[in-house]
Structures are given as C-alpha cells and as structure tokens.
Design an enzyme around this catalytic site. Structure first.
Site, PDB file in Angstrom:
ATOM      1  N   CYS B 147       0.799  -1.233   0.000  1.00 21.35           N
ATOM      2  CA  CYS B 147       0.000   0.000   0.000  1.00 21.35           C
ATOM      3  C   CYS B 147       0.829   1.280   0.000  1.00 21.35           C
ATOM      4  O   CYS B 147       0.277   2.370   0.069  1.00 21.35           O
ATOM      5  CB  CYS B 147      -0.971  -0.033   1.169  1.00 21.35           C
ATOM      6  SG  CYS B 147      -1.993  -1.515   1.095  1.00 21.35           S
ATOM      7  N   HIS B 276      -2.678   7.969   6.467  1.00 23.62           N
ATOM      8  CA  HIS B 276      -2.940   6.701   5.774  1.00 23.62           C
ATOM      9  C   HIS B 276      -4.351   6.263   6.170  1.00 23.62           C
ATOM     10  O   HIS B 276      -5.127   5.862   5.323  1.00 23.62           O
ATOM     11  CB  HIS B 276      -1.885   5.679   6.165  1.00 23.62           C
ATOM     12  CG  HIS B 276      -2.001   4.385   5.413  1.00 23.62           C
ATOM     13  ND1 HIS B 276      -2.056   4.341   4.043  1.00 23.62           N
ATOM     14  CD2 HIS B 276      -2.097   3.095   5.843  1.00 23.62           C
ATOM     15  CE1 HIS B 276      -2.169   3.077   3.651  1.00 23.62           C
ATOM     16  NE2 HIS B 276      -2.213   2.308   4.719  1.00 23.62           N
ATOM     17  N   HIS B 310      -9.890   2.190   0.570  1.00 21.66           N
ATOM     18  CA  HIS B 310      -8.452   1.946   0.543  1.00 21.66           C
ATOM     19  C   HIS B 310      -8.106   1.416  -0.842  1.00 21.66           C
ATOM     20  O   HIS B 310      -8.436   0.277  -1.171  1.00 21.66           O
ATOM     21  CB  HIS B 310      -8.061   0.957   1.629  1.00 21.66           C
ATOM     22  CG  HIS B 310      -6.570   0.856   1.818  1.00 21.66           C
ATOM     23  ND1 HIS B 310      -5.670   1.486   0.986  1.00 21.66           N
ATOM     24  CD2 HIS B 310      -5.829   0.207   2.757  1.00 21.66           C
ATOM     25  CE1 HIS B 310      -4.442   1.228   1.399  1.00 21.66           C
ATOM     26  NE2 HIS B 310      -4.507   0.461   2.467  1.00 21.66           N
TER      27      HIS B 310
END
Lengths: 259, 384
Positions: B147, B276, B310
C-alpha cells in the site's frame, strides 16, 4: 543515453550447480563446466522460529542470498537500504490463492494473503535484519535484474540489491516458464569499500541490443534473475568487461565493469 | 468519487464519497469503492494485448485533465527517451488471471489460450502499457511495496531524476478491485460493515476501493508557476511484522521524520496531515501515536479513505494528488461519516471540512511487509 556509477561488492548467488559465491568460483571462471545440481535453500537463521515457519521457498531463497551478500560486504545489515527485484514474486502463494478463488467455497488464509505481496521477501528481511531502512520491491517481468541494478545504483547510498525468482506452479508456469530457483545479491555503494570488486558504469540506452553470445544462455533463459550471470562471471574474473543486457520494448542496459 | 480533478475537488468540498454497497462478485466485502466508468474503456487497438481492468483504469486516468497532452508537451521539451515511467501497483491485472482460472472447463487445468500473462497479470504490464501508450522510451519501473507503492513512485522518480537518468517521470499508482484482495482482507477480518470510517471510535475496518492517480514529475525549476511541489519524501521499514504495524508506529515516525528532513522543514511548518487512515483498529491507533510523537497534538489531520476507500497500491498516489488539491483550494477535508473520534486519540482529527490557507501537507502511506512512505507537498514559494 545516460549513466550512473556505483561500486559493487558483497557478492552472493544461489542457483542449481551454483551453491554460493565462493563455492561457484571455478564454474564462474570457466575452470569447471557448469553442471546441474539440485539447489539447497537453507532456512533463514535470521528469523525467529514462528516467522521462519511462515516463509516460503522463494522468500528463503532471497534471504539466503541477501544474508550472504550483507556478510561479504562487511557492512552492518541494518544500515543498508534494500532493493528487491523479482518477476514472479511468490508465485507459489499467488498460484495457490488463484486456485482457491476458483474453487467454490474456497477460503484464502491470512498468512497466504500477507505472503502474497510482492514485498514479502523485503518484509521478512527487515524483520530478520532488525532494519528500519527504506526498501523497495520491483517487478519488471524479464527485466527485473537489469532495472533493479540500475535503480539500486541510482540511489547513491549503500544498497543491498537482491534479484530472485522461482518457478511458478501450473497452470501459470506454462505461460511464464521459470525453470529453476535462482537468486543473486550484492551491495552497491557510491564510494569504494574494502569489499568492492569493481566499479560499474550503467547506461540506459534506447534501441535494441544485438544478441550477444553468452556461455550462460541456457541459465539466463531459465530464470530472469540468472540474467546476472555474465556480470557475476566478469566480477569473479576481476577483468574489465563491457556487457549489454537487452531490455523489453526497445531499450538496453550497458554495463561497464572496471575492477 | 468521480473521474478527473474537478469531480474530485467537488466531491471533497461537498463531502460526497464514492463508496457504494458491494455487488455479489465483491464477496465478502459489504461496501466497495468502484470506478464504474473503467469497465467500458477501450485501449488503442495496437495495445489490445494489455487489455485488463487495471490498464483500462490507467487509460481512463490519462484521458483526464489533459494529462496525455501534458506528457506530449514534456516529450517535445525533453525527448521521449528522457521521460521515465515509474508506477506502483499491488495486483496489476490479476483480476484477468482470476477470470482465466474460472473460465476453464470442468477438469481442465490449462488456462485459456487468449489469456496474456505478461501483458495483464505481470506487475510490469502497467508501466509497459503507459510507456507504450504515451510514446515514451525512458526507463520503466513497476514498484510493488503493497500500500505504499503509489507514494514510492514519487520518491523513486526523484531518485532517477537526481541521478540524471531522466528529466521527467510519469508517476502514480493504479490498483483495481479483484477477488484476491477482497477475500484476502476478508480472511484477516479487516473489511468494514458499512463505508469505512477512519479514526472513528467505532471504526470497523477498511473498504477496498480502486483508483488510478497519475502525475508528471519534473524538476522544480522546470515546473510552471503555481505547480504544487513535492518538497520531500521519506521511507522506512518496520522490521516488525508482515501485516501488523509496529504498535508504537516506530516505522511511521521514521518515515515522517525522513520526509521532513528531506524537505528541510520543522513539524510545525506542516499545515495538514493526510493520514494513511485505513479505518482498521490497529493502523489508525498506531498512526495517531506516531503523528502525535512527531507533530504533537496541534496539526490538523484526517483520512480521505472515507471518500475513496483503501485503494491499496494506488492510495499513496491518489492521496498525494488530493493533498495537492487541498493546498490549491485551502481545504482540510474532515473524515467522512465520523460522529465520534476515538477518545484515545491525541492528534487533531478533523471531522468537518475546514477552510484554511495551506502551504504544506504531509501524506502518509503504510503497507504490508512493514513498508512506510511519507511525502511532503507544498506551494512553490514555500519550497524556495
């Protein structure tokens, strides 16, 4: 055409009939013919038993070469940035997940899933080496070795570079043939160190390379990471060399080796 | 939340997110962030072998906001061979492989003959496609650090430009919905029941989304006036666990400090932190501790994953672009759908949009394998 310079040392490799840097010298120097032999991948001593149990063959392969390289470099493992380059990543895990997903009611396991990320080897290296250094993992199909090396050199800090690949399971293997496991690792530094074997000048050039004869052709075709062999042979011989590695889509990497 | 910068801006200002209830094929996800337009995008016929959802989404992105024209202008200025293509993805076109496995007849093991592994499944497919599509011939690289992939593409482009290997780089991240990630996050019991609510007291996990975020990176002195700059970047590894973040956020702290150091900035010079903020219990708690450790409790911060979900390997690139929009618009987008911020959090988590002048924004990305990356973006005058 544009180039970068680095110094290369701390060499390691692990492949069929090539059981480590020191043990492969006679073959790399052409004193003995290469002979196929099963590859023995040691379990990663750097990891605690719980983590070690979760590692797959390809992670162990990358960690074995990386450990040998870091030791040979004389530099502390937790001071090295890392670049891990692999075409297939953990193909065994990805293949198993794909089969599971194609099976009605099949369930992916959590360990399988976190091991499927392309940076799994890098993650285990960080855990084992207690390293918080930056790390990247790249996937560049057949060019993972040359582009990974170019990128490691471009960083201009001490970098542990590892290129590794292992066979994919069927049916993926039919589409992306990788004949055997192979890993190489080295440490590249902007300045020479006690472990430096040669200075490398790497030039990225547009235009296809004319095919060059290589005694390593069979191995190079069998695993993308084994495209390192002509460079490793030149470094073992300690002779100046000029190598050209073709890249996909009309480019090439030229490597000037100056011992 | 829409395609192109204008739609993204509007969506941030109006606080209308892009998450929707999942389809049956998205099992076991309850909600997803899908880009419906990606399905019907056609690649140019000469690049048909690259056809897969991930490259369709990349194609859709390069058609927005004059991106392809901007690259063409850069090509005229620098030459095609002086522009690199450095992109992040975690799963590339693996959805195509998943479909190929399912297309097999009962008892058949081999995959259909029309399935092109190298041009779809392979991680390099994304960078090769965009390099060919944009007519570039500089070095290509696909970064896959879970990620953080999209954020790392910005950082690594700077490495190649500084080393003289190129004068400009197409950077970004592209990841698309696939069963592997949906079922994988399901196996970790990390999928939210409703749309993800990062930093909420009762947050219950991530909503997986898909996105493509592309940028053309050039040296600051080559940029047009008013262009938002990447002022600094920092990365680190946790060296702790494969899928759980370091509980005290040691790796996150290291990445944020490295980004500030590389920008030559003090923590108080950052006006907003785009977290994040995945919406999982562990990530958000760790990140709050890490942010407080570096910045204290006074810097406004939020996660925009309530809008986007996400988007994994694309998220770092998408959020760098969102950070740039926030700077241009003077907007701190408060977390969507959060009624009560986790009472244990000490950082200044914003849950309503705030209008305020922003000079510099820090954007965080963290990923499996203990990978961390922070970017600092800012106004041109701020970097001088």
């Amino acid at each position: 055409m544009s180039g970068v310079t680095c110094h290369i040392g701390g060499l390691a490799l692990l492949g069929p009939g090539l059981p480590g840097w020191a043990a492969s010298q006679a073959v790399l120097l052409g004193e003995q013919p290469w002979q196929d032999a099963p590859i023995v991948v040691p379990p990663p001593a750097m990891l605690a038993p719980t983590e070690r149990r979760r590692t797959s063959l390809v992670v162990r392969l990358a960690l074995a070469a990386s450990t040998e390289a870091a030791e040979a470099s004389g530099l502390a493992p937790d001071t090295l940035e890392t670049v891990f380059a692999s075409s297939n990543g953990d193909g065994a895990v990805v293949g198993a997940i794909l089969e599971t997903l194609a099976t009605p009611g099949g369930e992916v396991s959590p360990t399988q899933f976190h091991n499927s990320v392309h940076n799994a080897a890098a993650g285990y290296w960080g855990i084992g080496a207690h390293s918080t250094q930056p790390s990247i993992s790249i996937g560049c199909h057949l060019d993972s070795f040359p582009l990974g090396l170019l990128h490691a050199a471009a960083r201009q800090v001490p970098v542990l570079f590892c290129a590794y690949d292992a066979p994919l399971p069927n049916p993926l293997a039919e589409l992306q043939p990788t004949e055997f496991p192979f890993a190489m690792a080295c440490v590249v530094t902007p300045e020479p160190t006690a472990a430096t074997r040669a200075r490398l000048t790497l030039r990225y050039c547009v235009g296809e390379a004319a095919p060059a004869a290589s005694p390593w052709q069979v191995l190079e075709r069998g695993n993308p990471a084994a495209r390192a062999l002509p460079l490793l042979a030149a470094l073992a011989a300690g002779r100046p060399a000029q190598l050209t590695l073709p890249l996909l889509d009309g480019a090439r990497l030229e490597i000037e080796v100056t011992p | 939340m829409g395609t192109g910068l204008a739609a993204t801006r509007q969506s941030l200002q109006d606080r209308t997110g892009g998450l929707r209830p999942a389809d049956a094929e998205d099992h076991p996800a309850h909600w997803v962030g899908r880009v419906p337009e990606a399905t019907s995008v056609n690649l140019p016929p000469e690049l048909a072998r690259y056809d897969c959802r991930n490259n369709r989404l990349a194609e859709l992105a390069l058609r927005q906001d004059g991106f392809a024209d901007g690259v063409a202008a850069a090509k005229t200025r620098y030459g095609a061979e002086r522009i690199a293509v450095i992109l992040g993805t975690s799963t590339s076109g693996i959805a195509e492989t998943e479909a190929a496995y399912r297309r097999r007849a009962e008892g058949q093991t081999t995959l259909p003959v029309d399935f092109d592994f190298a041009a779809t499944h392979d991680l390099f497919s994304l960078s090769r496609y965009l390099r060919a599509r944009l007519g570039l011939s500089g070095p290509a690289l696909t970064i896959s650090t879970a990620c953080t992939s999209g954020a790392r593409s910005f950082m690594e482009a700077e490495v190649l430009i500084r080393a003289g290997l190129c004068d400009a780089a197409v950077v970004g991240g592209v990841d698309t919905l696939c069963r592997m990630t949906l079922q994988g996050f399901g196996s970790l019991a990390l999928l939210s029941q409703g749309p993800t609510r990062p930093c909420a007291a009762d947050r219950d996990g991530i909503t997986v989304g898909e996105a493509a975020g592309l940028a053309l990176l050039v040296r600051a002195e080559d940029a047009a006036p008013g262009t938002v700059l990447v002022l600094g970047a920092g990365a680190s590894s946790d060296g702790h666990h494969m899928s759980s973040p370091h509980p005290e956020g040691l790796g996150a702290v290291t990445a944020m400090r490295a980004a500030l150091d590389s920008a030559g900035l003090r923590p108080e010079e950052i006006g907003y932190i785009n977290l994040h903020g995945t919406g999982t219990r562990a990530n958000d708690a760790m990140e709050d501790r890490a942010v407080t450790h570096v910045f204290g409790a006074g810097t406004p911060c939020s996660s925009t994953k309530g809008w986007t979900g996400h988007t994994l390997g694309a998220s770092g690139a998408l959020e760098a672009i969102i950070a740039a929009l926030c700077i241009q618009d003077g907007l701190v987008p408060g977390c969507l759908g959060v009624e009560q911020v986790d009472p244990d959090f000490r950082s200044d988590v914003v849950t309503e949009n705030r209008r305020m002048p922003l000079q510099r924004v820090l954007s965080n990305s963290f990923g499996f394998g203990g990978s961390n990356c922070s970017l600092v973006l800012g106004r041109q005058e701020a970097g001088a």
